[in-house]
Design a protein around this motif. Structure first.
Motif, PDB file in Angstrom:
ATOM      1  N   GLU A  19       0.827  -1.212   0.000  1.00  0.00           N
ATOM      2  CA  GLU A  19       0.000   0.000   0.000  1.00  0.00           C
ATOM      3  C   GLU A  19       0.862   1.263   0.000  1.00  0.00           C
ATOM      4  N   PHE A  20       2.011   1.216   0.683  1.00  0.00           N
ATOM      5  CA  PHE A  20       2.938   2.350   0.605  1.00  0.00           C
ATOM      6  C   PHE A  20       3.419   2.526  -0.839  1.00  0.00           C
ATOM      7  N   ASN A  21       3.676   1.418  -1.518  1.00  0.00           N
ATOM      8  CA  ASN A  21       4.071   1.493  -2.927  1.00  0.00           C
ATOM      9  C   ASN A  21       2.999   2.184  -3.760  1.00  0.00           C
ATOM     10  N   GLU A  22       1.733   1.797  -3.507  1.00  0.00           N
ATOM     11  CA  GLU A  22       0.626   2.365  -4.275  1.00  0.00           C
ATOM     12  C   GLU A  22       0.500   3.875  -4.050  1.00  0.00           C
ATOM     13  N   VAL A  23       0.645   4.300  -2.787  1.00  0.00           N
ATOM     14  CA  VAL A  23       0.528   5.730  -2.474  1.00  0.00           C
ATOM     15  C   VAL A  23       1.679   6.511  -3.107  1.00  0.00           C
ATOM     16  N   ALA A  24       2.903   5.990  -2.962  1.00  0.00           N
ATOM     17  CA  ALA A  24       4.061   6.686  -3.521  1.00  0.00           C
ATOM     18  C   ALA A  24       3.982   6.767  -5.043  1.00  0.00           C
ATOM     19  N   GLU A  25       3.522   5.690  -5.662  1.00  0.00           N
ATOM     20  CA  GLU A  25       3.385   5.692  -7.123  1.00  0.00           C
ATOM     21  C   GLU A  25       2.306   6.675  -7.566  1.00  0.00           C
ATOM     22  N   ALA A  26       1.201   6.713  -6.817  1.00  0.00           N
ATOM     23  CA  ALA A  26       0.132   7.662  -7.134  1.00  0.00           C
ATOM     24  C   ALA A  26       0.618   9.103  -6.982  1.00  0.00           C
ATOM     25  N   LEU A  27       1.525   9.334  -6.008  1.00  0.00           N
ATOM     26  CA  LEU A  27       2.044  10.672  -5.762  1.00  0.00           C
ATOM     27  C   LEU A  27       2.834  11.180  -6.962  1.00  0.00           C
ATOM     28  N   ILE A  28       3.737  10.351  -7.492  1.00  0.00           N
ATOM     29  CA  ILE A  28       4.546  10.814  -8.632  1.00  0.00           C
ATOM     30  C   ILE A  28       3.753  10.797  -9.932  1.00  0.00           C
ATOM     31  N   THR A  29       2.674  10.015  -9.969  1.00  0.00           N
ATOM     32  CA  THR A  29       1.809  10.028 -11.150  1.00  0.00           C
ATOM     33  C   THR A  29       1.022  11.334 -11.218  1.00  0.00           C
ATOM     34  N   ALA A  30       0.525  11.755 -10.037  1.00  0.00           N
ATOM     35  CA  ALA A  30      -0.226  13.010  -9.966  1.00  0.00           C
ATOM     36  C   ALA A  30       0.698  14.219 -10.122  1.00  0.00           C
ATOM     37  N   PRO A  32       4.295  14.572 -11.680  1.00  0.00           N
ATOM     38  CA  PRO A  32       5.480  14.002 -12.347  1.00  0.00           C
ATOM     39  C   PRO A  32       6.789  14.697 -11.976  1.00  0.00           C
ATOM     40  N   CYS A  33       6.718  15.970 -11.550  1.00  0.00           N
ATOM     41  CA  CYS A  33       7.941  16.686 -11.189  1.00  0.00           C
ATOM     42  C   CYS A  33       8.624  16.094  -9.955  1.00  0.00           C
ATOM     43  N   LEU A  34       7.885  15.269  -9.175  1.00  0.00           N
ATOM     44  CA  LEU A  34       8.428  14.661  -7.963  1.00  0.00           C
ATOM     45  C   LEU A  34       9.144  13.337  -8.241  1.00  0.00           C
ATOM     46  N   LYS A  35       9.076  12.859  -9.473  1.00  0.00           N
ATOM     47  CA  LYS A  35       9.709  11.578  -9.795  1.00  0.00           C
ATOM     48  C   LYS A  35      11.209  11.669  -9.582  1.00  0.00           C
ATOM     49  N   GLU A  36      11.783  10.644  -8.951  1.00  0.00           N
ATOM     50  CA  GLU A  36      13.203  10.644  -8.588  1.00  0.00           C
ATOM     51  C   GLU A  36      14.061  10.204  -9.777  1.00  0.00           C
ATOM     52  N   PRO A  37      14.925  11.046 -10.267  1.00  0.00           N
ATOM     53  CA  PRO A  37      15.791  10.648 -11.388  1.00  0.00           C
ATOM     54  C   PRO A  37      16.795   9.587 -10.948  1.00  0.00           C
ATOM     55  N   GLY A  38      16.996   8.617 -11.799  1.00  0.00           N
ATOM     56  CA  GLY A  38      17.951   7.558 -11.493  1.00  0.00           C
ATOM     57  C   GLY A  38      17.402   6.445 -10.629  1.00  0.00           C
ATOM     58  N   SER A  39      16.164   6.566 -10.200  1.00  0.00           N
ATOM     59  CA  SER A  39      15.546   5.526  -9.370  1.00  0.00           C
ATOM     60  C   SER A  39      14.794   4.537 -10.251  1.00  0.00           C
ATOM     61  N   CYS A  45      12.496   6.872  -2.449  1.00  0.00           N
ATOM     62  CA  CYS A  45      12.700   7.758  -1.295  1.00  0.00           C
ATOM     63  C   CYS A  45      11.383   8.305  -0.779  1.00  0.00           C
ATOM     64  N   TRP A  46      10.445   8.561  -1.670  1.00  0.00           N
ATOM     65  CA  TRP A  46       9.126   9.021  -1.241  1.00  0.00           C
ATOM     66  C   TRP A  46       8.449   7.953  -0.378  1.00  0.00           C
ATOM     67  N   LYS A  47       8.607   6.708  -0.749  1.00  0.00           N
ATOM     68  CA  LYS A  47       8.016   5.617   0.023  1.00  0.00           C
ATOM     69  C   LYS A  47       8.595   5.594   1.438  1.00  0.00           C
TER      70      LYS A  47
END
Length: 337
Positions: A19-30, A32-39, A45-47
């Motif tokens: 569920e943490f994965n789902e929330v973190a993925e939803a965060l960067i989907t909503a 995109p500027c928060l997506k971690e480069p190189g990850s 890190c958001w998770k």
């Protein structure tokens, strides 16, 4: 992040790793500027931040007296086991109201006074509506008692006799899960029973012969629950002794055990050697009430029946139906064919 935490705890206070994965993925989907480069995932890190942030938020809720987290505070744990990870109590069976707060304007003392009053109210004839209203109001204190203290069934029945009837078992199940127990159970059971018979028939060989021998004398619905249903002859002298030794089961008392079409004299449920419900209409209905009691008393599924109850919860009741064990997922796939 604070706003995100406030939204999360409206649904759950304790999240699984997935569920943490789902929330973190939803965060960067909503965003995109928060997506971690190189990850690899883009949100690792958001998770981690979410996990720490939610832990801190639970600490704030604990200081405010939120029952769902205070039940896991260190002072509630044994002196020799006071570590944050020991014996954490949290929803495991899709409970929506796992450990709710007291109603506005009520306290532990006022609700205890109402509980004591309930002991006399349940003895009055034609008083079901008043009892139901009082049971609804005392739900939070009753639920905290079940979750925190895990009382023996006999003790809990003595303290809350108003819970142990069909009407209140259904009501308690709905308070905990928000799902209607009886209507959902039977509509889904009827929808799946024919396909389940076909699944068993495809097994073939010795296994099918054994299953067929068990299923032939039963109604379609009973094939789900035969493992812990015990038949007794009405004049059997060992009934009381056997029921007193039964930890988890349904009993059926017939005049003629050899005749499955013989109408039962009584059908009931036994937990920890205590008869908690009796006079039930049929075995499938008893099974529905059994599931309701498992939730009302916060009972863990017995190891030998964990897949049976998982199938009832996730396939029949469709609660947490997207998270299945391999065995139950196989059954669900077969039923969909």
């Amino acid at each position: 992040m604070d706003g995100l935490m406030e939204t999360i705890v409206k649904y759950k206070v304790y999240l699984s790793d997935a569920e943490f994965n789902e929330v973190a993925e939803a965060l960067i989907t909503a965003h995109p500027c928060l997506k971690e480069p190189g990850s690899a995932s883009g949100f690792g890190c958001w998770k981690t931040s979410l996990k720490y942030k939610l832990g801190n938020y639970r600490s704030k809720l604990r200081r405010l007296g939120c029952p769902e987290v205070t039940v896991n505070s260190l002072k509630q744990k044994p002196d020799d086991r006071r570590s944050p990870a020991y014996g954490v109590k949290k929803p495991k069976k899709a409970e929506v109201n796992y450990c709710p707060p007291y109603p506005a304007g009520e306290s532990a003392d006022s609700l205890e006074q109402m509980r004591v009053k309930l002991l006399s109210e349940v003895k009055i004839r034609n008083n079901e509506d008043k009892v139901a209203a009082m049971m609804d109001k005392t739900f939070a204190v009753r639920r905290l008692e079940v979750v925190q203290d895990a009382p023996m069934v006999a003790d809990f029945k003595a303290r809350w006799p108003g819970l142990f009837n069909v009407r209140e078992v259904k009501a308690e199940f709905k308070r905990i899960t928000t799902v209607e127990l009886q209507s959902k159970f039977f509509s889904q059971l009827d929808a799946h029973s024919e396909n389940l018979m076909k699944v068993f028939a495809r097994k073939g060989g010795v296994l099918w012969k054994k299953i067929k021998a068990v299923m032939l004398p039963m109604t379609r619905a009973k094939c789900y629950i035969n493992k812990f249903v015990k038949d007794y002859k009405s004049d059997d002298e060992c009934i009381e002794r056997d029921l007193a030794e039964t930890v988890f089961g349904i009993y059926v008392i017939r005049h003629n055990v050899a005749d499955p079409d013989d109408d039962p004299e009584d059908i009931g449920i036994v937990l920890e050697g205590v008869e908690v419900l009796s006079g039930l209409r049929n075995v499938p209905f008893a099974m529905a009430m059994f599931l309701g009691l498992v939730y009302a008393l916060n009972i863990s599924y017995p190891p030998e029946l964990k897949y049976t109850f998982e199938a009832l919860q996730k396939i029949i009741m469709e609660m947490q139906g997207n998270r299945l064990s391999a065995k139950v997922q196989t059954l669900k796939t077969l039923l969909a064919r």
